[in-house]
Design an enzyme around this catalytic site. Structure first.
Site, mmCIF file in Angstrom:
data_model
loop_
_atom_site.group_PDB
_atom_site.id
_atom_site.type_symbol
_atom_site.label_atom_id
_atom_site.label_comp_id
_atom_site.label_asym_id
_atom_site.label_seq_id
_atom_site.Cartn_x
_atom_site.Cartn_y
_atom_site.Cartn_z
ATOM 1 N N SER A 182 0.854 -1.183 0.000
ATOM 2 C CA SER A 182 0.000 0.000 0.000
ATOM 3 C C SER A 182 0.895 1.239 0.000
ATOM 4 C CB SER A 182 -0.946 -0.020 1.200
ATOM 5 O OG SER A 182 -1.874 1.039 1.130
ATOM 6 N N THR A 183 0.746 2.109 0.978
ATOM 7 C CA THR A 183 1.506 3.358 0.998
ATOM 8 C C THR A 183 3.008 3.096 0.942
ATOM 9 O OG1 THR A 183 -0.238 4.292 2.383
ATOM 10 C CG2 THR A 183 1.800 5.550 2.198
ATOM 11 N N HIS A 208 -2.436 -1.006 -3.507
ATOM 12 C CA HIS A 208 -3.566 -0.110 -3.340
ATOM 13 C C HIS A 208 -3.346 1.133 -4.197
ATOM 14 C CE1 HIS A 208 -4.224 -1.943 0.926
ATOM 15 N NE2 HIS A 208 -4.752 -2.695 -0.030
ATOM 16 N N MET A 301 -0.094 1.201 5.313
ATOM 17 C CA MET A 301 -0.827 1.451 6.547
ATOM 18 C C MET A 301 -2.006 0.486 6.665
ATOM 19 S SD MET A 301 -2.618 4.985 7.841
ATOM 20 C CE MET A 301 -3.581 5.018 9.357
ATOM 21 N N ASP A 304 -4.616 -4.673 5.916
ATOM 22 C CA ASP A 304 -5.015 -5.468 4.760
ATOM 23 C C ASP A 304 -3.885 -6.420 4.371
ATOM 24 O OD1 ASP A 304 -6.560 -6.358 2.619
ATOM 25 O OD2 ASP A 304 -5.711 -4.871 1.245
#
Length: 361
Positions: A182-183, A208, A301, A304
């Site tokens: 993700s991030t 993401h 973050m 998930d």
């Protein structure tokens, strides 16, 4: 709440409507405060001299100096977590890839029509993006993170597919590598994929990223890597030397037909507040591939992918997590480690090497 405990945001956008809508949405969360707005880069620079924000939202198209140019100058002089705002156009997708490579930590979509309504409909996701950005360690330095508060209720992978029924099949097919991030994941994935040879096992990726951006991201990686990288389409086979990236706004699942693996791309509810969801991919790999799979959870973050990685390990897969020192945001890997889902914890630079070695065992 005291100001020091809030995430302080500076909004930079030449549209007064966008500035007002974004400010309203962000300040609905008591943990976020907008310390100012600016219509262009020059007004923003002056505002930053007065007070340094925790997070900046930055429009791409602005007068006098475009957002990408300002981003590069900011990262060279005063690195801060920056969330870019862009349209849904194909050109905007290419620009966003440039922004992520220049140091932006995430993207918020900003349609040309129905702007206020779009932002309002995605208010929870937008606030989550800001909270994630506040925890980013820009240039691997500790960020001045705001306190994000308790997460709101969210769906698990049960909303898309049932839990694995057992340990899966014996190792009789080719190996399969599943990556979730993700991030901070765009550059982390680039590091891993650039290190893979053309003979690497097939790779499937959930990063993401908003709809329409994943194709440009995949095309960029394809130009840099020995492996072939593309945005996944429904029914694509998972082949050695090939990487499939889940399209933004769709879940991607693994299914087995005979001795081969294919991806299914489909709609569905948000899982762990994401679509695509790493948990959905990992659970499907646990069910369809079992011990033939390898799972890697990387910077990001939230949680998930943590439960999905545990399900992969319980199904016999080899599992790995990126370590804290090299994670831009040590959220998803931390949650997976806490669950006992990760067999090994690795620095970013060792992931490709160790996963390739494990795939031969």
């Amino acid at each position: 709440m005291a100001g020091r405990e809030q995430i302080r945001v500076l909004i930079i956008d030449d549209s007064a409507v966008a500035r007002h809508a974004m400010k309203t949405i962000l300040e609905e969360d008591p943990n976020i405060v907008v310390i100012g707005t600016a219509a262009d880069a020059f007004g923003a620079a002056k505002r930053i001299q007065e007070e340094v924000p925790d997070v900046i939202t930055l429009d791409v198209e602005m007068p006098r100096m475009d957002g990408i140019t300002f981003l590069r100058k900011l990262m060279a002089q005063c690195p801060l977590p920056v969330v870019m705002c862009s349209s849904l156009t194909e050109q905007g997708s290419d620009t966003m890839v440039q922004a992520l490579e220049a140091g932006a930590v995430d993207v918020i979509l900003k349609p040309r029509v129905g702007l206020a309504e779009h932002l309002s409909d995605h208010n929870l996701q937008i606030r989550d993006v800001i909270k994630a950005a506040a925890r980013v360690r820009v240039n691997m330095r500790s960020a001045r993170a705001g306190r994000a508060g308790p997460p709101e209720q969210k769906l698990t992978a049960d909303a898309v597919l049932p839990p694995p029924s057992g340990r899966g099949m014996t190792r009789e097919t080719e190996r399969l590598v599943c990556l979730g991030a993700s991030t901070g994941g765009t550059e982390a994935l680039r590091t891993v994929l650039e290190a893979l040879p053309a003979t690497a096992p097939g790779v499937v990726v959930v990063q993401h990223m908003p709809e329409n951006f994943t194709r440009a991201f995949a095309n960029r990686l394809n130009s840099l890597c020995e492996v072939t990288v593309k945005e996944a389409e429904n029914g694509d086979p998972v082949l050695p030397g090939h990487v499939l990236i889940a399209p933004g706004g769709k879940h991607m699942l693994i299914e087995r037909r005979g001795t081969r693996y294919f991806v299914t791309v489909r709609d569905g509810p948000l899982v762990s507040r994401h679509r695509p969801s790493v948990d959905v991919l990992f659970r499907s790999a646990a069910t369809a591939a079992g011990s033939n799979a390898l799972g890697v959870i990387m910077t990001g973050m939230g949680d998930d992918g943590a439960r999905g990685l545990l399900e992969m390990r319980q199904a016999g897969a080899r599992t790995f997590a990126q370590d804290e020192a090299t994670s831009i945001v040590f959220g998803m890997p931390k949650e997976a480690i806490a669950l006992g889902a990760a067999e090994r914890v690795l620095p970013l630079g060792h992931i490709a090497r160790d996963v390739l070695y494990a795939a031969t065992q």
